[in-house]
Enzyme design. Structure first.
Site, PDB file in Angstrom:
ATOM      1  N   CYS A 287      44.089  69.825  97.250  1.00  0.00           N
ATOM      2  CA  CYS A 287      43.546  68.467  97.445  1.00  0.00           C
ATOM      3  C   CYS A 287      44.475  67.570  98.258  1.00  0.00           C
ATOM      4  O   CYS A 287      44.049  66.918  99.217  1.00  0.00           O
ATOM      5  CB  CYS A 287      43.217  67.840  96.092  1.00  0.00           C
ATOM      6  SG  CYS A 287      44.645  67.518  95.022  1.00  0.00           S
TER       7      CYS A 287
ATOM      8  N   HIS B 270      44.687  64.627  91.325  1.00  0.00           N
ATOM      9  CA  HIS B 270      43.647  65.010  92.283  1.00  0.00           C
ATOM     10  C   HIS B 270      43.350  63.841  93.207  1.00  0.00           C
ATOM     11  O   HIS B 270      43.484  62.670  92.829  1.00  0.00           O
ATOM     12  CB  HIS B 270      42.364  65.429  91.557  1.00  0.00           C
ATOM     13  CG  HIS B 270      41.334  66.010  92.485  1.00  0.00           C
ATOM     14  ND1 HIS B 270      41.519  67.207  93.133  1.00  0.00           N
ATOM     15  CD2 HIS B 270      40.127  65.540  92.904  1.00  0.00           C
ATOM     16  CE1 HIS B 270      40.464  67.463  93.904  1.00  0.00           C
ATOM     17  NE2 HIS B 270      39.613  66.460  93.784  1.00  0.00           N
TER      18      HIS B 270
ATOM     19  N   HIS C 155      36.651  66.484  99.581  1.00  0.00           N
ATOM     20  CA  HIS C 155      37.865  66.914  98.872  1.00  0.00           C
ATOM     21  C   HIS C 155      37.882  68.428  98.712  1.00  0.00           C
ATOM     22  O   HIS C 155      36.867  69.109  98.903  1.00  0.00           O
ATOM     23  CB  HIS C 155      37.966  66.234  97.499  1.00  0.00           C
ATOM     24  CG  HIS C 155      36.936  66.667  96.491  1.00  0.00           C
ATOM     25  ND1 HIS C 155      37.188  66.709  95.140  1.00  0.00           N
ATOM     26  CD2 HIS C 155      35.641  67.090  96.633  1.00  0.00           C
ATOM     27  CE1 HIS C 155      36.107  67.113  94.500  1.00  0.00           C
ATOM     28  NE2 HIS C 155      35.161  67.350  95.372  1.00  0.00           N
TER      29      HIS C 155
END
Length: 387
Positions: A299, A347, A359
């Site tokens: 990520c 994240h 993402h």
């Protein structure tokens, strides 16, 4: 935690971002399961689908958190290794100069031996653990010529500097070893969590996997509904702002930057468009923990690479990226902003507008567009504008 580590963000929220009651990606699914037959315990003692999904989701979350720890340790390892290499090179150069100074003193000792002068004093000096201590003795100093004194001064200086650099190199090597241990531990944690998740999923029957897919679809539909609500709110806010600017212009007032393509909003939009275009081109590439492209990403590797394409340098990890910009409220999020998730900020996604983001979701998944509410509103930590 070792003292050399960068402190990580606390659970506190920045202004404009509400504090979640629970930072888990399973709240939405639990609400759905409470009204479905899948939530009931299996008669044969096997965990229900709800329990399996909850465990798998938790394992993926733990793996992703460990991935960011791995990324941080890997980055520190690189910096520390360069520092150690520099120090060791310096020690080698200083040792060479020290040896030359010792050789010069040795040449004086040889000359004194040939002339019958005081050889033992000089020889003792060369073998002494503390040249400075012997240097201070009046008996030796009285027997040294000015040139010899200069050689002794140089030797003492070189030895002290070399010892200092060796101590620095030793400390740096110890720090590097500690960071390498952190790197190894994080890597082991990631691999262990992923293996456990795969094992749980492998135990599901085809029918259970099909039901799980239905549940995940419900979650996606709920997330899309929330994204649509946010898009409406943002559109309404933009409309009110436009009306206010128009009214100000009509009354002879002026709004800073309004109607200008060179204002700060316009400059940001240009960079953000480049970042989003890059991120969109990566859709379909696999999530791989620790990866920064070009064939795969995790990520924070994706967000870093996307903004690099726009000419903006971001730190490697989510822990640092969350501090690399200006925090804004979710209602004020603009395309290109970074949306961070979970209490441990493990994240991140790139906001593209209308409640959606691009993402690299998790192990086993691929870079994709998805609602920022994919795990429920409660897991959204903050929104940061990086440029």
């Amino acid at each position: 935690m070792a003292s050399h580590r960068k402190s990580r963000p606390s659970g506190a929220r920045a202004a404009g971002i509400r504090t979640p009651a629970l930072a888990t990606a399973t709240l939405t699914s639990m609400a759905l399961f409470s009204q479905s037959a899948e939530a009931a315990p299996a008669e044969d003692g096997k965990p229900s689908l709800e329990e399996v999904e909850k465990k798998v989701d938790a394992l993926y979350r733990q793996a992703e958190s460990a991935t960011e720890k791995y990324n941080a340790a890997k980055e520190r390892t690189g910096r520390q290794r360069k520092q150690v290499d520099t120090l060791l090179d310096d020690v080698a150069r200083r040792t060479e100069r020290l040896n030359k100074a010792r050789e010069e003193l040795g040449s004086f000792a040889a000359a004194q031996y040939r002339t019958g002068a005081s050889v033992p004093d000089t020889a003792t000096f060369l073998l002494a653990d503390s040249p400075q201590g012997y240097f201070d003795q009046d008996q030796l100093m009285s027997r040294l010529t000015s040139r010899q004194k200069g050689a002794v001064d140089d030797y003492v200086t070189q030895q002290a500097a070399t010892m200092k650099k060796r101590q620095e190199a030793t400390r740096s090597l110890e720090a590097l070893t500690g960071t390498q241990d952190d790197l190894k531990a994080a890597k082991t944690t990631v691999q262990t969590k992923l293996a456990s998740a795969r094992e749980l999923l492998s135990q599901l029957t085809a029918a259970e996997k099909a039901r799980l897919a239905v549940i995940e679809k419900r979650q996606q539909e709920e997330a899309a509904r929330k994204a649509a609500e946010l898009a409406k709110q943002q559109a309404a806010a933009a409309g009110r702002e436009a009306s206010s600017s128009a009214a100000s212009s009509a009354s002879g007032g002026s709004a800073s930057g309004s109607g200008s393509d060179s204002g700060p909003d316009s400059a940001y939009a240009t960079k953000a468009a480049k970042a989003i275009a890059f991120a969109r081109a990566q859709i379909g590439k696999p999530y791989v923990w620790g990866a920064t492209g070009p064939g795969s990403y995790d990520c924070s590797g994706l967000s870093q690479a996307a903004w690099k394409a726009a000419g903006v340098s971001l730190p490697r990890t989510t822990y640092d990226q969350v501090n690399a910009g200006t925090t804004v409220s979710l209602a004020d999020a603009l395309p290109g902003d970074l949306v961070f998730f979970y209490d441990d900020v493990s994240h991140v996604g790139i906001y593209i507008g209308n409640g959606m983001m691009i993402h690299a979701p998790k192990p086993g998944a691929y870079v994709r567009e998805e609602s920022i509410y994919y795990g429920g509103e409660s897991i959204i930590h903050s929104v940061v504008r990086p440029a």
